[in-house]
Design a protein around this motif. Sequence first.
Motif, PDB file in Angstrom:
ATOM      1  N   ASP A  50      37.125  42.052  46.745  1.00  0.00           N
ATOM      2  CA  ASP A  50      38.483  42.590  46.583  1.00  0.00           C
ATOM      3  C   ASP A  50      39.489  41.770  47.384  1.00  0.00           C
ATOM      4  O   ASP A  50      40.563  41.427  46.885  1.00  0.00           O
ATOM      5  N   ARG A  51      39.139  41.467  48.612  1.00  0.00           N
ATOM      6  CA  ARG A  51      40.023  40.695  49.494  1.00  0.00           C
ATOM      7  C   ARG A  51      40.248  39.287  48.938  1.00  0.00           C
ATOM      8  O   ARG A  51      41.379  38.796  48.893  1.00  0.00           O
ATOM      9  N   ILE A  52      39.185  38.662  48.476  1.00  0.00           N
ATOM     10  CA  ILE A  52      39.283  37.310  47.913  1.00  0.00           C
ATOM     11  C   ILE A  52      40.120  37.318  46.637  1.00  0.00           C
ATOM     12  O   ILE A  52      40.996  36.469  46.454  1.00  0.00           O
ATOM     13  N   ALA A  53      39.871  38.284  45.756  1.00  0.00           N
ATOM     14  CA  ALA A  53      40.620  38.375  44.492  1.00  0.00           C
ATOM     15  C   ALA A  53      42.116  38.508  44.746  1.00  0.00           C
ATOM     16  O   ALA A  53      42.926  37.805  44.130  1.00  0.00           O
ATOM     17  N   ARG A  54      42.470  39.392  45.654  1.00  0.00           N
ATOM     18  CA  ARG A  54      43.890  39.607  45.964  1.00  0.00           C
ATOM     19  C   ARG A  54      44.526  38.315  46.492  1.00  0.00           C
ATOM     20  O   ARG A  54      45.618  37.933  46.069  1.00  0.00           O
ATOM     21  N   ALA A  55      43.847  37.631  47.391  1.00  0.00           N
ATOM     22  CA  ALA A  55      44.398  36.396  47.956  1.00  0.00           C
ATOM     23  C   ALA A  55      44.591  35.334  46.880  1.00  0.00           C
ATOM     24  O   ALA A  55      45.640  34.682  46.823  1.00  0.00           O
ATOM     25  N   LEU A  56      43.620  35.164  45.992  1.00  0.00           N
ATOM     26  CA  LEU A  56      43.724  34.136  44.953  1.00  0.00           C
ATOM     27  C   LEU A  56      44.877  34.398  43.996  1.00  0.00           C
ATOM     28  O   LEU A  56      45.581  33.468  43.585  1.00  0.00           O
ATOM     29  N   VAL A  57      45.092  35.664  43.653  1.00  0.00           N
ATOM     30  CA  VAL A  57      46.198  36.000  42.748  1.00  0.00           C
ATOM     31  C   VAL A  57      47.535  35.895  43.489  1.00  0.00           C
ATOM     32  O   VAL A  57      48.497  35.326  42.953  1.00  0.00           O
ATOM     33  N   GLU A  58      47.600  36.413  44.710  1.00  0.00           N
ATOM     34  CA  GLU A  58      48.847  36.340  45.480  1.00  0.00           C
ATOM     35  C   GLU A  58      49.275  34.898  45.722  1.00  0.00           C
ATOM     36  O   GLU A  58      50.467  34.601  45.742  1.00  0.00           O
ATOM     37  N   GLU A  59      48.308  34.004  45.899  1.00  0.00           N
ATOM     38  CA  GLU A  59      48.609  32.596  46.181  1.00  0.00           C
ATOM     39  C   GLU A  59      48.758  31.755  44.905  1.00  0.00           C
ATOM     40  O   GLU A  59      48.850  30.528  44.978  1.00  0.00           O
ATOM     41  N   HIS A  60      48.767  32.400  43.745  1.00  0.00           N
ATOM     42  CA  HIS A  60      48.942  31.734  42.444  1.00  0.00           C
ATOM     43  C   HIS A  60      47.871  30.688  42.160  1.00  0.00           C
ATOM     44  O   HIS A  60      48.125  29.697  41.470  1.00  0.00           O
ATOM     45  N   LEU A  61      46.682  30.918  42.688  1.00  0.00           N
ATOM     46  CA  LEU A  61      45.543  30.057  42.369  1.00  0.00           C
ATOM     47  C   LEU A  61      44.784  30.597  41.168  1.00  0.00           C
ATOM     48  O   LEU A  61      44.066  29.853  40.504  1.00  0.00           O
ATOM     49  N   ALA A  62      44.944  31.887  40.911  1.00  0.00           N
ATOM     50  CA  ALA A  62      44.320  32.560  39.766  1.00  0.00           C
ATOM     51  C   ALA A  62      45.336  33.497  39.140  1.00  0.00           C
ATOM     52  O   ALA A  62      46.151  34.094  39.847  1.00  0.00           O
ATOM     53  N   ALA A  63      45.284  33.609  37.821  1.00  0.00           N
ATOM     54  CA  ALA A  63      46.149  34.564  37.127  1.00  0.00           C
ATOM     55  C   ALA A  63      45.547  35.959  37.200  1.00  0.00           C
ATOM     56  O   ALA A  63      46.265  36.954  37.258  1.00  0.00           O
ATOM     57  N   CYS A  64      44.221  36.021  37.197  1.00  0.00           N
ATOM     58  CA  CYS A  64      43.511  37.296  37.163  1.00  0.00           C
ATOM     59  C   CYS A  64      42.109  37.062  37.706  1.00  0.00           C
ATOM     60  O   CYS A  64      41.519  36.005  37.473  1.00  0.00           O
ATOM     61  N   VAL A  65      41.595  38.056  38.418  1.00  0.00           N
ATOM     62  CA  VAL A  65      40.205  38.031  38.860  1.00  0.00           C
ATOM     63  C   VAL A  65      39.583  39.350  38.436  1.00  0.00           C
ATOM     64  O   VAL A  65      40.021  40.417  38.859  1.00  0.00           O
ATOM     65  N   SER A  66      38.598  39.290  37.574  1.00  0.00           N
ATOM     66  CA  SER A  66      37.869  40.485  37.143  1.00  0.00           C
ATOM     67  C   SER A  66      36.632  40.617  38.022  1.00  0.00           C
ATOM     68  O   SER A  66      35.891  39.656  38.213  1.00  0.00           O
ATOM     69  N   LEU A  67      36.425  41.816  38.555  1.00  0.00           N
ATOM     70  CA  LEU A  67      35.285  42.073  39.423  1.00  0.00           C
ATOM     71  C   LEU A  67      34.258  42.898  38.671  1.00  0.00           C
ATOM     72  O   LEU A  67      34.565  43.974  38.176  1.00  0.00           O
ATOM     73  N   LEU A  68      33.057  42.369  38.579  1.00  0.00           N
ATOM     74  CA  LEU A  68      31.962  43.058  37.897  1.00  0.00           C
ATOM     75  C   LEU A  68      30.961  43.522  38.948  1.00  0.00           C
ATOM     76  O   LEU A  68      30.132  42.732  39.417  1.00  0.00           O
ATOM     77  N   PRO A  69      31.020  44.801  39.336  1.00  0.00           N
ATOM     78  CA  PRO A  69      30.081  45.312  40.330  1.00  0.00           C
ATOM     79  C   PRO A  69      28.715  45.575  39.693  1.00  0.00           C
ATOM     80  O   PRO A  69      28.560  45.509  38.474  1.00  0.00           O
ATOM     81  N   GLY A  70      27.744  45.852  40.528  1.00  0.00           N
ATOM     82  CA  GLY A  70      26.432  46.224  40.024  1.00  0.00           C
ATOM     83  C   GLY A  70      25.548  45.058  39.658  1.00  0.00           C
ATOM     84  O   GLY A  70      24.537  45.224  38.991  1.00  0.00           O
ATOM     85  N   VAL A  71      25.889  43.855  40.095  1.00  0.00           N
ATOM     86  CA  VAL A  71      25.071  42.675  39.827  1.00  0.00           C
ATOM     87  C   VAL A  71      23.957  42.624  40.870  1.00  0.00           C
ATOM     88  O   VAL A  71      24.199  42.838  42.056  1.00  0.00           O
ATOM     89  N   ARG A  72      22.740  42.370  40.423  1.00  0.00           N
ATOM     90  CA  ARG A  72      21.616  42.150  41.349  1.00  0.00           C
ATOM     91  C   ARG A  72      21.155  40.722  41.162  1.00  0.00           C
ATOM     92  O   ARG A  72      20.786  40.318  40.066  1.00  0.00           O
ATOM     93  N   SER A  73      21.212  39.966  42.238  1.00  0.00           N
ATOM     94  CA  SER A  73      20.841  38.553  42.181  1.00  0.00           C
ATOM     95  C   SER A  73      19.535  38.334  42.931  1.00  0.00           C
ATOM     96  O   SER A  73      19.363  38.831  44.041  1.00  0.00           O
TER      97      SER A  73
END
Length: 106
Positions: free
Chosen positions: A17-40
């Motif tokens: 969440d923190r990373i997504a907000r920073a990337l959008v606020e800094e105009h490095l990304a237009a959108c960041v979709s977060l997909l929870p529930g991933v098991r790696s």
Amino acid sequence: MSLLIVHCSCAADGSADRIARALVEEHLAACVSLLPGVRSTFRWQGKMHTDDEVLMLIKTTRERYPALASRLLELHPYELPEIIAVDVSAAHLPYAAWVEHEVGVS
């Protein structure tokens, strides 16, 4: 078209969440979709691991990728974060234009 989708997995601890907000606020990304529930499952430093993660799908452009990747390395809690950029070969043109506008590409 210069659109990219950058895949980046992150611990399921709220850091995505923190990373997504920073990337959008800094105009490095237009959108960041977060997909929870991933098991790696992976091998790290000779040991098997299975972790709960959040997958970030980061929409940006080829032109902004170097700055985005650099910023991800600064913000990411992992020693070796997954940062994989995938070219978008086709997209809804108004959406692609919006992404380019949001990251400052004219």
